[in-house]
Design a protein around this motif. Sequence first.
Motif, PDB file in Angstrom:
ATOM      1  N   ALA A   1      -0.488   1.784  -0.455  1.00  0.00           N
ATOM      2  CA  ALA A   1       0.000   1.535  -1.815  1.00  0.00           C
ATOM      3  C   ALA A   1      -1.008   0.800  -2.685  1.00  0.00           C
ATOM      4  O   ALA A   1      -0.854   0.770  -3.907  1.00  0.00           O
ATOM      5  CB  ALA A   1       1.307   0.745  -1.777  1.00  0.00           C
TER       6      ALA A   1
ATOM      7  N   VAL B   1      -2.720  -5.113   0.422  1.00  0.00           N
ATOM      8  CA  VAL B   1      -1.802  -5.201   1.553  1.00  0.00           C
ATOM      9  C   VAL B   1      -2.587  -5.098   2.857  1.00  0.00           C
ATOM     10  O   VAL B   1      -3.501  -4.288   2.973  1.00  0.00           O
ATOM     11  CB  VAL B   1      -0.762  -4.071   1.484  1.00  0.00           C
ATOM     12  CG1 VAL B   1       0.155  -4.105   2.711  1.00  0.00           C
ATOM     13  CG2 VAL B   1       0.066  -4.177   0.205  1.00  0.00           C
TER      14      VAL B   1
ATOM     15  N   LEU C   1       2.306  -6.511   7.143  1.00  0.00           N
ATOM     16  CA  LEU C   1       3.452  -5.609   6.991  1.00  0.00           C
ATOM     17  C   LEU C   1       4.190  -5.445   8.322  1.00  0.00           C
ATOM     18  O   LEU C   1       5.431  -5.474   8.370  1.00  0.00           O
ATOM     19  CB  LEU C   1       2.980  -4.257   6.470  1.00  0.00           C
ATOM     20  CG  LEU C   1       4.057  -3.274   6.013  1.00  0.00           C
ATOM     21  CD1 LEU C   1       3.500  -2.343   4.932  1.00  0.00           C
ATOM     22  CD2 LEU C   1       4.585  -2.423   7.159  1.00  0.00           C
TER      23      LEU C   1
ATOM     24  N   GLY D   1       4.580   1.024   4.098  1.00  0.00           N
ATOM     25  CA  GLY D   1       4.707   0.475   2.762  1.00  0.00           C
ATOM     26  C   GLY D   1       5.114   1.559   1.788  1.00  0.00           C
ATOM     27  O   GLY D   1       4.466   2.603   1.706  1.00  0.00           O
TER      28      GLY D   1
ATOM     29  N   SER E   1       5.752  -2.831  -0.514  1.00  0.00           N
ATOM     30  CA  SER E   1       4.365  -3.238  -0.272  1.00  0.00           C
ATOM     31  C   SER E   1       4.049  -4.601  -0.874  1.00  0.00           C
ATOM     32  O   SER E   1       3.237  -5.359  -0.324  1.00  0.00           O
ATOM     33  CB  SER E   1       3.411  -2.180  -0.836  1.00  0.00           C
ATOM     34  OG  SER E   1       3.607  -0.941  -0.183  1.00  0.00           O
TER      35      SER E   1
ATOM     36  N   ASP F   1       0.051   1.289   5.408  1.00  0.00           N
ATOM     37  CA  ASP F   1       0.228   1.104   3.969  1.00  0.00           C
ATOM     38  C   ASP F   1      -0.952   1.723   3.220  1.00  0.00           C
ATOM     39  O   ASP F   1      -2.118   1.510   3.588  1.00  0.00           O
ATOM     40  CB  ASP F   1       0.337  -0.374   3.587  1.00  0.00           C
ATOM     41  CG  ASP F   1       0.823  -0.541   2.152  1.00  0.00           C
ATOM     42  OD1 ASP F   1       2.035  -0.741   1.951  1.00  0.00           O
ATOM     43  OD2 ASP F   1      -0.008  -0.462   1.221  1.00  0.00           O
TER      44      ASP F   1
END
Length: 222
Positions: free
Chosen positions: A8, A178, A183, A62, A94, A6
């Motif tokens: 994001a 995140v 995730l 994400g 995300s 991720d």
Amino acid sequence: MLLAIDTATQAVTVAVHDGATVVAEHSTSDARRHTELLAPSIRDTLRAAGLRPRDLSAIAVGVGPGPFTGLRVGVVTARTMGLALGVPVHGVCSLDALAHGVMADGERTRFLVATDARRKEVYWAAYDVTDQGVRRSDGPDVARAADLPAHLRGLPTAGRGPLLYPDALPHALPQLDVGAGALATFAMGALRRGEELLEPQPLYLRRPDAVPQSERKPVSTA
């Protein structure tokens, strides 16, 4: 073996999940160096798990919402790796991944996730806690924090929104960005239940900051 990525939020975060638990995770907080940090983070996380890229069976990434440039780094990397390795690539909102990380640290009935969208705005989504786990009840969307309805602004809030706009979002939770471990766990659980995840396409809720001009000025021939 599932690789999770991720980019994001401010964190560049990578994890490996073996189907039962997260076996390695690496996160670096740097909003301006996603491109430089992601590849070494993937390499180091795989090395910590004792794996090579060919050992992976799936990738989860994400897909935002998030700032345009940083978000694209993670999505493009995941899709490129999936193509090269011949493994499926799954998208995850995300904000959902961040919400899953919130629930790993305590029990709540309802909360908000609000991340930095720049332009004095936040990306946000609201979540309810049910017997089946965390479920998104509203969003994702983008807005000024102060323009969110009062019943949302009064919720406990994860993400960097409360740090940036404490007057509008006064009830901060400790989770800022995140985590790829959360995730990965979220994605693995959904896949085990036979649920469809998202396509690995960036979730843009508005146009990027830099866009080409819609009309070109004529070139003078004088």
